[in-house]
Design a protein around this motif. Structure first.
Motif, PDB file in Angstrom:
ATOM      1  N   LEU A 134       4.618   6.236   4.975  1.00 30.52           N
ATOM      2  CA  LEU A 134       4.358   6.962   3.667  1.00 30.52           C
ATOM      3  C   LEU A 134       5.076   6.762   2.442  1.00 30.52           C
ATOM      4  CD1 LEU A 134       2.639  10.344   4.165  1.00 30.52           C
ATOM      5  CD2 LEU A 134       2.245   8.599   4.749  1.00 30.52           C
ATOM      6  N   PHE A 135       6.300   5.996   3.011  1.00 30.73           N
ATOM      7  CA  PHE A 135       6.887   5.983   1.484  1.00 30.73           C
ATOM      8  C   PHE A 135       6.612   4.305   1.069  1.00 30.73           C
ATOM      9  CE2 PHE A 135      10.894   3.876  -0.250  1.00 30.73           C
ATOM     10  CZ  PHE A 135      11.417   4.418  -1.401  1.00 30.73           C
ATOM     11  N   LEU A 136       6.666   3.517   2.278  1.00 34.60           N
ATOM     12  CA  LEU A 136       6.726   1.917   2.544  1.00 34.60           C
ATOM     13  C   LEU A 136       5.169   1.832   1.801  1.00 34.60           C
ATOM     14  CD1 LEU A 136       8.520   1.245   5.762  1.00 34.60           C
ATOM     15  CD2 LEU A 136       9.280   1.357   3.285  1.00 34.60           C
ATOM     16  N   TYR A 137       4.079   2.297   2.470  1.00 32.47           N
ATOM     17  CA  TYR A 137       2.857   2.160   2.124  1.00 32.47           C
ATOM     18  C   TYR A 137       2.806   2.736   0.365  1.00 32.47           C
ATOM     19  CZ  TYR A 137      -2.254   2.273   2.179  1.00 32.47           C
ATOM     20  OH  TYR A 137      -3.079   2.618   1.653  1.00 32.47           O
ATOM     21  N   HIS A 138       3.162   3.842  -0.456  1.00 36.70           N
ATOM     22  CA  HIS A 138       3.015   4.040  -1.294  1.00 36.70           C
ATOM     23  C   HIS A 138       3.810   2.894  -2.383  1.00 36.70           C
ATOM     24  CE1 HIS A 138       3.118   6.753  -4.864  1.00 36.70           C
ATOM     25  NE2 HIS A 138       4.600   6.015  -5.243  1.00 36.70           N
ATOM     26  N   VAL A 139       5.481   2.449  -1.833  1.00 37.77           N
ATOM     27  CA  VAL A 139       5.891   1.537  -2.439  1.00 37.77           C
ATOM     28  C   VAL A 139       4.789  -0.028  -2.505  1.00 37.77           C
ATOM     29  CG1 VAL A 139       7.996  -0.189  -3.105  1.00 37.77           C
ATOM     30  CG2 VAL A 139       8.144   2.940  -2.557  1.00 37.77           C
ATOM     31  N   LEU A 140       5.302  -0.118  -1.473  1.00 41.49           N
ATOM     32  CA  LEU A 140       4.330  -2.178  -1.146  1.00 41.49           C
ATOM     33  C   LEU A 140       3.086  -1.856  -0.792  1.00 41.49           C
ATOM     34  CD1 LEU A 140       6.597  -2.629   1.865  1.00 41.49           C
ATOM     35  CD2 LEU A 140       7.788  -2.715  -0.296  1.00 41.49           C
ATOM     36  N   ILE A 141       2.179  -1.105  -1.201  1.00 45.05           N
ATOM     37  CA  ILE A 141       0.743  -1.521  -1.387  1.00 45.05           C
ATOM     38  C   ILE A 141      -0.015  -0.658  -2.058  1.00 45.05           C
ATOM     39  CG2 ILE A 141      -1.823  -1.429   0.725  1.00 45.05           C
ATOM     40  CD1 ILE A 141       1.000  -0.873   2.430  1.00 45.05           C
ATOM     41  N   THR A 142      -0.051   0.625  -1.808  1.00 45.26           N
ATOM     42  CA  THR A 142      -0.588   1.264  -2.993  1.00 45.26           C
ATOM     43  C   THR A 142       0.021   3.322  -3.211  1.00 45.26           C
ATOM     44  OG1 THR A 142      -2.882   2.141  -4.235  1.00 45.26           O
ATOM     45  CG2 THR A 142      -2.543   2.013  -1.520  1.00 45.26           C
ATOM     46  N   PRO A 143      -0.268   3.882  -4.328  1.00 50.02           N
ATOM     47  CA  PRO A 143       0.035   4.868  -4.520  1.00 50.02           C
ATOM     48  C   PRO A 143      -0.714   6.056  -3.131  1.00 50.02           C
ATOM     49  CG  PRO A 143      -0.071   4.132  -6.437  1.00 50.02           C
ATOM     50  CD  PRO A 143      -0.644   2.735  -5.516  1.00 50.02           C
ATOM     51  N   VAL A 144       0.107   6.450  -2.513  1.00 46.65           N
ATOM     52  CA  VAL A 144      -0.699   7.923  -1.668  1.00 46.65           C
ATOM     53  C   VAL A 144      -0.611   8.907  -2.600  1.00 46.65           C
ATOM     54  CG1 VAL A 144      -0.114   8.965   0.595  1.00 46.65           C
ATOM     55  CG2 VAL A 144       0.718   6.742  -0.351  1.00 46.65           C
ATOM     56  N   ILE A 145      -2.231   9.098  -2.158  1.00 42.35           N
ATOM     57  CA  ILE A 145      -2.538  10.827  -2.708  1.00 42.35           C
ATOM     58  C   ILE A 145      -2.914  11.772  -2.065  1.00 42.35           C
ATOM     59  CG2 ILE A 145      -4.501  12.068  -5.270  1.00 42.35           C
ATOM     60  CD1 ILE A 145      -3.759   8.873  -6.599  1.00 42.35           C
ATOM     61  N   ILE A 146      -2.309  12.556  -1.238  1.00 39.41           N
ATOM     62  CA  ILE A 146      -3.198  13.646  -0.885  1.00 39.41           C
ATOM     63  C   ILE A 146      -3.462  15.173  -1.327  1.00 39.41           C
ATOM     64  CG2 ILE A 146      -1.961  15.372   1.118  1.00 39.41           C
ATOM     65  CD1 ILE A 146      -0.284  12.717   1.751  1.00 39.41           C
ATOM     66  N   ASP A 147      -4.828  15.375  -1.653  1.00 37.01           N
ATOM     67  CA  ASP A 147      -5.023  15.866  -2.514  1.00 37.01           C
ATOM     68  C   ASP A 147      -4.913  17.379  -2.345  1.00 37.01           C
ATOM     69  OD1 ASP A 147      -7.118  17.321  -4.380  1.00 37.01           O
ATOM     70  OD2 ASP A 147      -8.314  18.544  -2.033  1.00 37.01           O
ATOM     71  N   ARG A 148      -4.451  18.405  -0.498  1.00 36.12           N
ATOM     72  CA  ARG A 148      -3.915  19.398  -0.757  1.00 36.12           C
ATOM     73  C   ARG A 148      -2.629  18.955   0.219  1.00 36.12           C
ATOM     74  NH1 ARG A 148      -8.743  23.145   0.531  1.00 36.12           N
ATOM     75  NH2 ARG A 148      -9.901  20.579   1.415  1.00 36.12           N
ATOM     76  N   PRO A 149      -1.101  18.470  -0.124  1.00 33.59           N
ATOM     77  CA  PRO A 149       0.109  18.198   0.731  1.00 33.59           C
ATOM     78  C   PRO A 149       0.119  19.645   1.782  1.00 33.59           C
ATOM     79  CG  PRO A 149       0.389  18.204  -1.729  1.00 33.59           C
ATOM     80  CD  PRO A 149      -1.227  18.775  -1.573  1.00 33.59           C
TER      81      PRO A 149
END
Length: 273
Positions: A134-149
């Protein structure tokens, strides 16, 4: 004063057990690979391979319209993470050191501690892998938004918990029917490639198909998790409590079976195999 001593003794015993579980978990995590970072990297690569394979399959088949409105890759990962957590927890528990293992000669170690350590080790690796991906996806592609983590994390723990429960069932019958245990755990893993529901959402299924998946606690967990991850999805046909009740039932039955098996343990069980 006598009561205080008893309380101190119980505290020390509890801490001793926790210490054994911790060191057994560390040993279990490093058992697959001597380098901890390399073992984590292998697990991350496996997760990414699953995501890429399903992404290509959905794209080639034109089935992306059946997913939830939102980030399609996050939709895939929400199912794959929970599926892998469930399967890895079950596999780790099944492969845990049994009552006839030579390591059991080191008292006060017992099979309950090794099973708990294997389960916690699997959870640790999966959470770490999930965080890295998730960190790599958030940094390299698009911000990760989870409604209710918090709810999404609870579903991850539920997937792990039910995997541990199913693994305990196989552990209880493993010394009596080792071939059946190997085949049964493999069949459960393969069946959940489809029946876990990670490739679709329950709201899109007609009633006559829903009954084919409704029995599976992992199906409920993944569908509920997507309700927590995406603001645009509200699960109508699954429950967040059903997997918990099933997991508790499996855990109780598995612990009872493992206790009976442990009492009848014999080193000669595997001598002719």
């Amino acid at each position: 004063m006598f009561e205080a001593r008893r309380q101190t003794t119980r505290t020390r015993s509890a801490l001793s057990v926790l210490d054994l579980i911790y060191h057994s978990a560390v040993r279990d995590v490093r058992k697959s690979h001597r380098n901890a970072l390399a073992g984590l990297a292998m697990n991350v690569v496996q997760t990414l391979t699953f995501v890429l394979a399903f992404y290509l399959m959905f794209t080639l088949l034109g089935a992306r319209g059946n997913s939830v409105r939102g980030d399609f890759l996050l939709y895939l990962m929400s199912g794959i993470f929970l599926f892998l957590t469930h399967i890895k927890a079950m596999g780790a528990v099944v492969k845990a050191e049994g009552p006839t293992s030579p390591i059991m000669q080191h008292l006060p170690l017992n099979s309950a501690i090794t099973i708990a350590a294997a389960a916690l080790g699997a959870l640790y690796i999966q959470i770490l892998s999930l965080t890295v991906v998730l960190f790599l996806y958030h940094v390299l592609i698009t911000p990760v938004i989870i409604d209710r983590p918090i709810g999404a994390m609870a579903m991850l723990l539920a997937a792990w918990f039910t995997g541990v429960g199913i693994g305990l069932i196989f552990v209880a019958i493993k010394p009596w029917l080792p071939e059946f245990t190997t085949i049964g755990s493999s069949v459960w893993s393969r069946a959940n490639m489809i029946f876990s529901g990670k490739m679709f959402v329950a709201n899109s299924l007609p009633g006559y198909l829903l009954v084919l998946f409704d029995w599976n606690p992992l199906f409920h967990i993944i569908d509920q998790a997507r309700g927590y991850v995406f603001i645009n999805y509200n699960p109508h046909f699954t429950s967040s409590t059903y997997p918990v009740y099933v997991g508790i039932g499996l855990l109780v039955v598995g612990m009872m079976g493992e206790f009976v098996t442990r009492r009848h343990a014999s080193r000669s069980w595997g001598a002719a195999r």
